[in-house]
Design an enzyme around this catalytic site. Sequence first.
Site, PDB file in Angstrom:
ATOM      1  N   ARG A 122       0.840  -1.204   0.000  1.00 37.27           N
ATOM      2  CA  ARG A 122       0.000   0.000   0.000  1.00 37.27           C
ATOM      3  C   ARG A 122       0.866   1.240   0.000  1.00 37.27           C
ATOM      4  NH1 ARG A 122      -5.460  -1.384   3.125  1.00 37.27           N
ATOM      5  NH2 ARG A 122      -6.365  -2.084   1.184  1.00 37.27           N
ATOM      6  N   GLN A 127      -1.156   2.344  -5.838  1.00 38.12           N
ATOM      7  CA  GLN A 127      -2.609   2.495  -5.643  1.00 38.12           C
ATOM      8  C   GLN A 127      -3.404   2.099  -6.885  1.00 38.12           C
ATOM      9  OE1 GLN A 127      -3.325   6.449  -4.204  1.00 38.12           O
ATOM     10  NE2 GLN A 127      -3.167   5.828  -2.059  1.00 38.12           N
ATOM     11  N   ASP A 130      -4.220  -1.601  -6.949  1.00 46.21           N
ATOM     12  CA  ASP A 130      -4.748  -2.156  -5.699  1.00 46.21           C
ATOM     13  C   ASP A 130      -6.164  -2.726  -5.876  1.00 46.21           C
ATOM     14  OD1 ASP A 130      -5.602  -2.668  -3.156  1.00 46.21           O
ATOM     15  OD2 ASP A 130      -5.077  -0.717  -2.330  1.00 46.21           O
ATOM     16  N   SER A 133      -8.649  -2.509  -2.794  1.00 47.63           N
ATOM     17  CA  SER A 133      -9.389  -1.249  -2.653  1.00 47.63           C
ATOM     18  C   SER A 133     -10.473  -1.125  -3.718  1.00 47.63           C
ATOM     19  CB  SER A 133      -8.454  -0.048  -2.778  1.00 47.63           C
ATOM     20  OG  SER A 133      -7.602  -0.011  -1.680  1.00 47.63           O
ATOM     21  N   TYR A 228      -3.458  -1.233   7.947  1.00 46.77           N
ATOM     22  CA  TYR A 228      -4.394  -2.276   8.397  1.00 46.77           C
ATOM     23  C   TYR A 228      -4.531  -2.230   9.916  1.00 46.77           C
ATOM     24  CZ  TYR A 228      -4.013  -4.370   3.761  1.00 46.77           C
ATOM     25  OH  TYR A 228      -4.055  -4.593   2.411  1.00 46.77           O
TER      26      TYR A 228
HETATM   27  P1  NAD Z   1      -9.550  -4.015   5.836  1.00 44.39           P
HETATM   28  O1  NAD Z   1     -10.399  -4.530   4.728  1.00 44.39           O
HETATM   29  O2  NAD Z   1      -8.368  -4.813   6.247  1.00 44.39           O
HETATM   30  O3  NAD Z   1     -10.474  -3.830   7.136  1.00 44.39           O
HETATM   31  C1  NAD Z   1     -11.674  -3.101   7.094  1.00 44.39           C
HETATM   32  C2  NAD Z   1     -11.786  -2.243   8.331  1.00 44.39           C
HETATM   33  O4  NAD Z   1     -12.054  -3.065   9.466  1.00 44.39           O
HETATM   34  C3  NAD Z   1     -10.526  -1.455   8.675  1.00 44.39           C
HETATM   35  O5  NAD Z   1     -10.838  -0.079   8.696  1.00 44.39           O
HETATM   36  C4  NAD Z   1     -10.147  -1.970  10.059  1.00 44.39           C
HETATM   37  O6  NAD Z   1      -9.580  -0.967  10.881  1.00 44.39           O
HETATM   38  C5  NAD Z   1     -11.480  -2.423  10.585  1.00 44.39           C
HETATM   39  N1  NAD Z   1     -11.458  -3.318  11.754  1.00 44.39           N
HETATM   40  C6  NAD Z   1     -10.624  -4.347  12.054  1.00 44.39           C
HETATM   41  N2  NAD Z   1     -10.961  -4.913  13.236  1.00 44.39           N
HETATM   42  C7  NAD Z   1     -12.057  -4.248  13.692  1.00 44.39           C
HETATM   43  C8  NAD Z   1     -12.874  -4.348  14.845  1.00 44.39           C
HETATM   44  N3  NAD Z   1     -12.650  -5.260  15.800  1.00 44.39           N
HETATM   45  N4  NAD Z   1     -13.902  -3.472  14.961  1.00 44.39           N
HETATM   46  C9  NAD Z   1     -14.152  -2.524  14.034  1.00 44.39           C
HETATM   47  N5  NAD Z   1     -13.409  -2.378  12.928  1.00 44.39           N
HETATM   48  C10 NAD Z   1     -12.371  -3.222  12.755  1.00 44.39           C
HETATM   49  O7  NAD Z   1      -9.055  -2.535   5.561  1.00 44.39           O
HETATM   50  P2  NAD Z   1      -9.025  -1.718   4.202  1.00 44.39           P
HETATM   51  O8  NAD Z   1     -10.383  -1.285   3.849  1.00 44.39           O
HETATM   52  O9  NAD Z   1      -8.305  -2.518   3.198  1.00 44.39           O
HETATM   53  O10 NAD Z   1      -8.155  -0.436   4.523  1.00 44.39           O
HETATM   54  C11 NAD Z   1      -7.631  -0.043   5.749  1.00 44.39           C
HETATM   55  C12 NAD Z   1      -6.989   1.358   5.590  1.00 44.39           C
HETATM   56  O11 NAD Z   1      -5.960   1.373   4.619  1.00 44.39           O
HETATM   57  C13 NAD Z   1      -7.985   2.406   5.174  1.00 44.39           C
HETATM   58  O12 NAD Z   1      -7.864   3.509   6.000  1.00 44.39           O
HETATM   59  C14 NAD Z   1      -7.604   2.757   3.770  1.00 44.39           C
HETATM   60  O13 NAD Z   1      -7.923   4.083   3.439  1.00 44.39           O
HETATM   61  C15 NAD Z   1      -6.120   2.513   3.796  1.00 44.39           C
HETATM   62  N6  NAD Z   1      -5.629   2.219   2.433  1.00 44.39           N
HETATM   63  C16 NAD Z   1      -4.461   2.812   2.010  1.00 44.39           C
HETATM   64  C17 NAD Z   1      -3.981   2.568   0.737  1.00 44.39           C
HETATM   65  C18 NAD Z   1      -2.725   3.175   0.231  1.00 44.39           C
HETATM   66  O14 NAD Z   1      -2.286   2.876  -0.837  1.00 44.39           O
HETATM   67  N7  NAD Z   1      -2.084   4.049   0.949  1.00 44.39           N
HETATM   68  C19 NAD Z   1      -4.665   1.712  -0.116  1.00 44.39           C
HETATM   69  C20 NAD Z   1      -5.827   1.119   0.342  1.00 44.39           C
HETATM   70  C21 NAD Z   1      -6.299   1.385   1.620  1.00 44.39           C
END
Ligand code: NAD
Length: 378
Positions: A122, A127, A130, A133, A228
Amino acid sequence: MKIAVPKDAHPGETRAALIPEHVAKLVKAGAEVSVESGLGQTLRIADNSYAEAGASIAADRNALIEKADMILRIRKPLPDEVDRMKADSIYISLLDPFNERELIEQFRTQKISAISMEMIPRITRAQKMDVLSSQANLAGYVSVILAAERLDKILPMMMTPAGTISPAKVFVIGVGVAGLQAIATAKRLGARVEAFDTRPVVEEQVKSLGARFVKIDLGETGQTKDGYAKALTEEQLQIQREGMAKACASSDVVITTAQLFGRPAPRIVTEEMVRGMQPGSVIVDLAVEGGGNVAGSQIEQEVDVDGVRIIGLGNLPGRVAVHASQMFSSNLCNLVEEFWHAEEKRFDLDFDDEIIQGCVITHRGEIVNEMIAKHYGG
Ligand code: NAD
């Protein structure tokens, strides 16, 4: 380089890994692209459109796989397909590498360079590649549409001569990419939205979408360098469940999207919490394929618990297969283009690059990915 796109082996997969627009780009770059006849059938894209974009059309999947230098797909291959692949060829798709020990072992012994799209790091440069996402975004949207359809209420407030209808309440648990899109979609449909996530950075994002952030003091939580969530302790999970029980009980729709990278999904909504909800309410468990966030949710089923409907459908992006394929195909094409050697017209597995280091699982008979090697005790 011969790039092949066989139809997916996963039953019921509606997405196609490559659409004609991206075939044309790869052909222009100098690749020989072949697709299996019927690849775009579920998207109403005829073989002709692929041919016009420069692909050859193959009727025989096995022959297609045997000749390929690179295979692009949505999901993993069948074992006999891996047996047919050429040594040193490249297979790129979602591979679920933390749970597919036998497949990884087969890739290793067959000397296939297997690339897991889940493991693309990430970083800003990646991006555009990805798929987690791009597909999660659509899953978040579909989850709200599904819930709205199953709910026997409307989501928006309506003031009519026949009386005023209050807006439905939607509670989103887990606010990553899917959760944010679920919040945005529910807001657009006029619902009152609340949300919770263990990563404190999320609160601002929730508020900026006009939703309320449910505050629960869990002590130390945080996130990994890739963004994550870190796993909670059993005690923290218990505090979370207690803190959320009231929000669930007062919601018409609960959407759970909580995931932990490389681990089973946390169990967040207990049977007691489900029974505390009003009959007629709907829960959509987006994490059902990873073990589920909700007690009683079952893959590909709608379970009724005292009138509360728990929807556990898999492959939600596959329900909007045209856009899901468009984005998936774009992600794959961007990956191939990023590492395309223009003069030699081939994909360059440049192990000095952090994207390649992150996403290549096996290469020349070794598990080269540190995280996966460690996971399997290597
Ligand atoms: P994910 O699919 O792994 O998880 C979904 C959500 O579940 C996350 O927000 C996580 O914090 C939450 N979660 C885990 N345990 C939990 C619990 N017990 N109770 C409530 N929530 C819980 O995560 P995702 O959607 O792939 O992305 C996570 C972060 O990464 C986001 O903030 C996203 O914006 C960021 N991201 C960054 C990039 C990059 O290139 N920089 C790319 C994609 C996503």
